[in-house]
Write a protein that holds these residues in place. Sequence first.
Motif, PDB file in Angstrom:
ATOM      1  N   ALA A  87       0.898  -1.076  -0.119  1.00 24.17           N
ATOM      2  CA  ALA A  87       0.021  -0.095   0.093  1.00 24.17           C
ATOM      3  C   ALA A  87       1.000   1.406  -0.054  1.00 24.17           C
ATOM      4  CB  ALA A  87      -0.869   0.059   1.286  1.00 24.17           C
ATOM      5  N   LEU A  88       1.992   1.287   0.865  1.00 23.52           N
ATOM      6  CA  LEU A  88       2.740   2.385   0.947  1.00 23.52           C
ATOM      7  C   LEU A  88       3.541   2.507  -0.615  1.00 23.52           C
ATOM      8  CD1 LEU A  88       4.498   2.321   4.229  1.00 23.52           C
ATOM      9  CD2 LEU A  88       3.006   4.004   3.465  1.00 23.52           C
ATOM     10  N   ALA A  89       3.922   1.520  -1.198  1.00 20.29           N
ATOM     11  CA  ALA A  89       4.798   1.618  -2.215  1.00 20.29           C
ATOM     12  C   ALA A  89       3.839   2.227  -3.528  1.00 20.29           C
ATOM     13  CB  ALA A  89       5.277   0.133  -2.718  1.00 20.29           C
ATOM     14  N   LEU A  90       2.660   1.797  -3.559  1.00 24.99           N
ATOM     15  CA  LEU A  90       1.747   2.180  -4.541  1.00 24.99           C
ATOM     16  C   LEU A  90       0.869   3.520  -4.335  1.00 24.99           C
ATOM     17  CD1 LEU A  90       0.040  -1.310  -5.067  1.00 24.99           C
ATOM     18  CD2 LEU A  90       1.656  -0.357  -6.467  1.00 24.99           C
ATOM     19  N   PHE A  91       0.645   3.840  -3.170  1.00 21.89           N
ATOM     20  CA  PHE A  91      -0.319   5.089  -3.010  1.00 21.89           C
ATOM     21  C   PHE A  91       0.190   6.017  -2.131  1.00 21.89           C
ATOM     22  CE2 PHE A  91      -3.245   1.481  -3.147  1.00 21.89           C
ATOM     23  CZ  PHE A  91      -3.785   1.689  -4.275  1.00 21.89           C
ATOM     24  N   ALA A  92       1.830   5.943  -1.851  1.00 20.69           N
ATOM     25  CA  ALA A  92       2.493   7.041  -0.925  1.00 20.69           C
ATOM     26  C   ALA A  92       3.565   7.850  -1.814  1.00 20.69           C
ATOM     27  CB  ALA A  92       2.939   6.665   0.334  1.00 20.69           C
ATOM     28  N   ASP A  93       3.198   8.084  -3.241  1.00 25.45           N
ATOM     29  CA  ASP A  93       4.017   8.477  -4.074  1.00 25.45           C
ATOM     30  C   ASP A  93       4.190  10.087  -3.815  1.00 25.45           C
ATOM     31  OD1 ASP A  93       5.993   8.754  -6.063  1.00 25.45           O
ATOM     32  OD2 ASP A  93       4.529   8.855  -7.889  1.00 25.45           O
ATOM     33  N   GLY A  94       3.141  10.708  -3.709  1.00 24.23           N
ATOM     34  CA  GLY A  94       3.332  12.202  -3.683  1.00 24.23           C
ATOM     35  C   GLY A  94       3.418  12.851  -2.155  1.00 24.23           C
ATOM     36  N   ILE A  95       3.446  12.060  -1.176  1.00 27.65           N
ATOM     37  CA  ILE A  95       3.704  12.385   0.168  1.00 27.65           C
ATOM     38  C   ILE A  95       5.258  12.597   0.586  1.00 27.65           C
ATOM     39  CG2 ILE A  95       3.214  11.817   2.803  1.00 27.65           C
ATOM     40  CD1 ILE A  95       1.026  10.095   1.667  1.00 27.65           C
ATOM     41  N   GLU A  96       5.569  13.509   0.917  1.00 26.84           N
ATOM     42  CA  GLU A  96       7.242  13.774   1.192  1.00 26.84           C
ATOM     43  C   GLU A  96       7.469  13.994   2.854  1.00 26.84           C
ATOM     44  OE1 GLU A  96       9.651  15.432  -1.083  1.00 26.84           O
ATOM     45  OE2 GLU A  96       8.344  15.179  -2.991  1.00 26.84           O
ATOM     46  N   ILE A  97       8.477  13.137   3.161  1.00 30.23           N
ATOM     47  CA  ILE A  97       8.800  13.385   4.603  1.00 30.23           C
ATOM     48  C   ILE A  97      10.260  13.945   4.482  1.00 30.23           C
ATOM     49  CG2 ILE A  97       9.455  12.089   6.618  1.00 30.23           C
ATOM     50  CD1 ILE A  97       6.889  10.375   6.006  1.00 30.23           C
ATOM     51  N   PRO A  98      10.921  14.532   5.571  1.00 34.39           N
ATOM     52  CA  PRO A  98      12.226  15.204   5.128  1.00 34.39           C
ATOM     53  C   PRO A  98      13.037  14.009   5.383  1.00 34.39           C
ATOM     54  CG  PRO A  98      11.206  16.499   6.618  1.00 34.39           C
ATOM     55  CD  PRO A  98      10.109  15.132   6.373  1.00 34.39           C
ATOM     56  N   VAL A  99      13.027  13.012   5.988  1.00 34.18           N
ATOM     57  CA  VAL A  99      14.039  12.144   6.229  1.00 34.18           C
ATOM     58  C   VAL A  99      14.135  10.965   5.189  1.00 34.18           C
ATOM     59  CG1 VAL A  99      15.020  10.257   7.964  1.00 34.18           C
ATOM     60  CG2 VAL A  99      13.848  12.444   8.792  1.00 34.18           C
ATOM     61  N   PHE A 100      13.064  10.483   4.808  1.00 35.11           N
ATOM     62  CA  PHE A 100      13.024   9.185   3.659  1.00 35.11           C
ATOM     63  C   PHE A 100      11.689   9.364   2.918  1.00 35.11           C
ATOM     64  CE2 PHE A 100      12.101   7.942   7.992  1.00 35.11           C
ATOM     65  CZ  PHE A 100      10.813   7.454   7.946  1.00 35.11           C
ATOM     66  N   THR A 101      11.606   8.855   1.972  1.00 31.70           N
ATOM     67  CA  THR A 101      10.424   8.733   1.179  1.00 31.70           C
ATOM     68  C   THR A 101       9.505   7.465   1.426  1.00 31.70           C
ATOM     69  OG1 THR A 101      11.629   7.666  -0.712  1.00 31.70           O
ATOM     70  CG2 THR A 101      11.686   9.844  -0.932  1.00 31.70           C
ATOM     71  N   LEU A 102       8.432   7.446   1.515  1.00 29.14           N
ATOM     72  CA  LEU A 102       7.461   6.612   1.864  1.00 29.14           C
ATOM     73  C   LEU A 102       7.265   5.335   0.803  1.00 29.14           C
ATOM     74  CD1 LEU A 102       4.395   8.358   3.685  1.00 29.14           C
ATOM     75  CD2 LEU A 102       6.178   7.270   4.658  1.00 29.14           C
ATOM     76  N   THR A 103       7.765   5.914  -0.312  1.00 26.73           N
ATOM     77  CA  THR A 103       7.739   4.705  -1.269  1.00 26.73           C
ATOM     78  C   THR A 103       8.795   3.766  -1.054  1.00 26.73           C
ATOM     79  OG1 THR A 103       8.845   6.214  -2.929  1.00 26.73           O
ATOM     80  CG2 THR A 103       6.344   5.889  -3.161  1.00 26.73           C
ATOM     81  N   LYS A 104      10.028   4.183  -0.857  1.00 28.01           N
ATOM     82  CA  LYS A 104      11.175   3.500  -0.367  1.00 28.01           C
ATOM     83  C   LYS A 104      10.935   2.515   0.879  1.00 28.01           C
ATOM     84  CE  LYS A 104      14.473   6.228  -2.688  1.00 28.01           C
ATOM     85  NZ  LYS A 104      15.842   6.948  -2.752  1.00 28.01           N
ATOM     86  N   VAL A 105      10.299   2.962   1.821  1.00 24.39           N
ATOM     87  CA  VAL A 105       9.989   2.383   2.971  1.00 24.39           C
ATOM     88  C   VAL A 105       9.236   1.227   2.714  1.00 24.39           C
ATOM     89  CG1 VAL A 105       8.732   2.517   5.193  1.00 24.39           C
ATOM     90  CG2 VAL A 105      10.421   4.392   4.367  1.00 24.39           C
TER      91      VAL A 105
END
Length: 61
Positions: A20-38
């Motif tokens: 779910a994170l890899a598919l749907f969290a593409d536009g969300i930005e967090i300063p430390v890491f990207t949610l798609t990589k998580v």
Amino acid sequence: MSRATKNLAEGSVTLLVGLALALFADGIEIPVFTLTKVGVVLVVVGAALLLTGLVQAVRER
């Protein structure tokens, strides 16, 4: 609950959350890491847990 069942349950939940994170969290930005990589990391960890649970289930029989 056996160890194999716990690994199978934990692996499937981890895999689904990671997917779910890899598919749907593409536009969300967090300063430390990207949610798609998580999400990708969680998919890999979930798949490893599923594989471990399957091996343990086969060995119990």
